[in-house]
Design a protein around this motif. Sequence first.
Motif, mmCIF file in Angstrom:
data_model
loop_
_atom_site.group_PDB
_atom_site.id
_atom_site.type_symbol
_atom_site.label_atom_id
_atom_site.label_comp_id
_atom_site.label_asym_id
_atom_site.label_seq_id
_atom_site.Cartn_x
_atom_site.Cartn_y
_atom_site.Cartn_z
ATOM 1 N N ILE A 105 -8.606 11.493 6.283
ATOM 2 C CA ILE A 105 -10.631 12.414 5.808
ATOM 3 C C ILE A 105 -11.188 11.302 4.735
ATOM 4 O O ILE A 105 -12.296 10.563 4.881
ATOM 5 C CB ILE A 105 -10.676 13.682 5.658
ATOM 6 C CG1 ILE A 105 -10.170 14.346 7.262
ATOM 7 C CG2 ILE A 105 -11.768 13.692 5.150
ATOM 8 C CD1 ILE A 105 -10.086 15.781 6.826
ATOM 9 N N LEU A 106 -10.353 11.627 3.695
ATOM 10 C CA LEU A 106 -10.886 10.325 2.093
ATOM 11 C C LEU A 106 -11.172 9.121 2.675
ATOM 12 O O LEU A 106 -12.240 8.634 2.413
ATOM 13 C CB LEU A 106 -10.308 10.973 0.693
ATOM 14 C CG LEU A 106 -10.027 12.567 -0.112
ATOM 15 C CD1 LEU A 106 -9.426 12.669 -0.165
ATOM 16 C CD2 LEU A 106 -12.103 12.345 0.354
ATOM 17 N N LEU A 107 -9.881 9.140 3.652
ATOM 18 C CA LEU A 107 -9.692 7.013 3.692
ATOM 19 C C LEU A 107 -11.477 6.912 4.551
ATOM 20 O O LEU A 107 -11.877 6.175 4.225
ATOM 21 C CB LEU A 107 -9.070 6.500 4.152
ATOM 22 C CG LEU A 107 -7.454 6.577 3.160
ATOM 23 C CD1 LEU A 107 -6.324 6.148 3.614
ATOM 24 C CD2 LEU A 107 -8.121 5.409 2.203
ATOM 25 N N ILE A 164 -14.473 -9.838 1.958
ATOM 26 C CA ILE A 164 -12.618 -10.088 2.402
ATOM 27 C C ILE A 164 -12.251 -9.428 1.245
ATOM 28 O O ILE A 164 -10.567 -8.752 1.341
ATOM 29 C CB ILE A 164 -12.516 -11.607 1.832
ATOM 30 C CG1 ILE A 164 -13.283 -12.270 3.181
ATOM 31 C CG2 ILE A 164 -10.879 -11.917 1.576
ATOM 32 C CD1 ILE A 164 -13.919 -13.664 2.732
ATOM 33 N N SER A 165 -12.585 -9.661 -0.292
ATOM 34 C CA SER A 165 -12.015 -8.638 -1.486
ATOM 35 C C SER A 165 -11.898 -7.068 -0.879
ATOM 36 O O SER A 165 -10.584 -6.584 -1.559
ATOM 37 C CB SER A 165 -12.187 -9.554 -2.549
ATOM 38 O OG SER A 165 -13.522 -9.133 -2.464
ATOM 39 N N TYR A 166 -12.841 -7.342 -0.517
ATOM 40 C CA TYR A 166 -12.483 -5.365 -0.129
ATOM 41 C C TYR A 166 -11.266 -5.239 1.071
ATOM 42 O O TYR A 166 -10.470 -4.475 0.839
ATOM 43 C CB TYR A 166 -13.567 -5.088 0.044
ATOM 44 C CG TYR A 166 -13.524 -2.882 0.962
ATOM 45 C CD1 TYR A 166 -13.095 -2.415 -0.234
ATOM 46 C CD2 TYR A 166 -13.545 -3.113 2.588
ATOM 47 C CE1 TYR A 166 -13.265 -1.039 0.222
ATOM 48 C CE2 TYR A 166 -13.202 -1.742 2.483
ATOM 49 C CZ TYR A 166 -12.475 -0.726 1.592
ATOM 50 O OH TYR A 166 -12.270 0.227 2.097
ATOM 51 N N VAL A 199 -5.695 -3.038 1.811
ATOM 52 C CA VAL A 199 -4.897 -3.049 2.705
ATOM 53 C C VAL A 199 -3.434 -3.199 1.688
ATOM 54 O O VAL A 199 -2.823 -2.039 1.778
ATOM 55 C CB VAL A 199 -4.023 -4.903 3.303
ATOM 56 C CG1 VAL A 199 -3.060 -5.052 3.337
ATOM 57 C CG2 VAL A 199 -5.267 -4.626 4.488
ATOM 58 N N VAL A 200 -3.599 -3.877 0.398
ATOM 59 C CA VAL A 200 -2.800 -3.216 -0.949
ATOM 60 C C VAL A 200 -3.087 -1.994 -0.864
ATOM 61 O O VAL A 200 -1.836 -1.349 -0.968
ATOM 62 C CB VAL A 200 -3.346 -4.321 -1.987
ATOM 63 C CG1 VAL A 200 -2.612 -3.974 -3.082
ATOM 64 C CG2 VAL A 200 -3.075 -5.447 -1.182
ATOM 65 N N ILE A 255 -0.370 3.538 -0.770
ATOM 66 C CA ILE A 255 -0.343 4.694 -0.231
ATOM 67 C C ILE A 255 0.955 5.361 0.739
ATOM 68 O O ILE A 255 1.673 6.128 0.089
ATOM 69 C CB ILE A 255 -1.750 5.728 0.362
ATOM 70 C CG1 ILE A 255 -2.820 5.433 -0.646
ATOM 71 C CG2 ILE A 255 -1.880 6.833 1.033
ATOM 72 C CD1 ILE A 255 -3.868 5.376 0.002
ATOM 73 N N ARG A 256 1.409 4.328 1.161
ATOM 74 C CA ARG A 256 1.880 4.743 2.257
ATOM 75 C C ARG A 256 3.231 5.283 2.319
ATOM 76 O O ARG A 256 3.887 5.880 2.483
ATOM 77 C CB ARG A 256 1.893 3.682 3.642
ATOM 78 C CG ARG A 256 2.664 3.824 4.675
ATOM 79 C CD ARG A 256 2.581 2.584 5.486
ATOM 80 N NE ARG A 256 3.485 2.754 6.501
ATOM 81 C CZ ARG A 256 5.537 1.961 6.569
ATOM 82 N NH1 ARG A 256 4.945 1.639 5.796
ATOM 83 N NH2 ARG A 256 5.481 2.726 8.124
#
Lengths: 162, 183
Positions: B123-125, B153-155, B160-161, B166-167
């Motif tokens: 939810i936060l994401l 692009i940098s966002y 992704v990083v 987190i994963r």
Amino acid sequence: MKTQFNNIYQNHYEKVYRLCLGYVNGDEALAKDLAQDTFVKVWEHLDQFKNKSSIGTWIYRITVNTCLLFIRKNKKGSYSLPEIREDDTNVVEVEKAHQTRLQQMYACIQELKETERIVILLVLEGLAQKEIADITGHSHQNVRVMVHRIKEKLTKCVTHGI
Amino acid sequence: MEFKDIQNTWQQQSEQTNIPDFTPTQQKLQKIRKEQRITQFILGITGIVLIAFFFYISAYKFSGTLLGMSLLIGVIIIRVWIEVKSRQTLRKINVLLSLEDFKAQLISYYENRKKLAFTTIPILLIVYNIGVGIMMYYFYQYISRGFFYYIVISYAVSFVVLFYFIRKQVLQELKTLKSLQEA
């Protein structure tokens, strides 16, 4: 309190270190860290020691819980072989055989589940089953059955290999 | 081989264990505690100053950028608060408990972490990305195209990083939970 702690530290360090060493597969650096963590907790909680059990049992409780906390670091230690001085060939051979057996023991202990590993390390340290029951929170009867089963497992593994 | 032999081998080892000096550890601990108190004090003061500044410049008057920024900062604050609370909970588990009780508390802690990972964090994401979307709308209007695409692009790369880490952390915690439940 400081003197009391220093006495406890001097008297119990070796036992705590050896238990930690068994828990982290004989990795000396990790065992030292774990032993230090344990004594930090002993120092912080010393005023809560109520003489309900012996100080040794009380310290072992903290040690096993500190070891269990180590699980979150997700690290598997590796056995660090001590240096053998090669000035006497016979001594070297005997020492090498001893080290190989120890390495095998560590590997077999590592194969056990977390709780089993902790219980057998307490047995190897020579603790009475009643004391182990007090540390782990299992009933005496339960500990007796567990110890018997784990002893068999470990002996079989050390004798025949993993 | 008998179990007695194994026990003898075990007890013979580390007879020459060097006992390290505990004083440096004690001193280091006292220093860390002092630093933690100073950090908490500085963070508290910074928070108060920021709130005062917020009212001073009347930033609370509604605007799209304020909404976007509030979502972004709000999510970060909630995320940090969750982590701080989580660490405090872990630290508060009583090491004087028996191994079984201690293990039960650890399992409960990791089950709560699992719930957080699969409910609150997604939810936060999502909220964070809504905040980013709002901010992008304003960036698109007020900044050059080249710089806008650079930000997009940098966002995307940093998201992704971040998602990867987190994963990784969630998977590691699930593995810990499984080992504890099997132990």
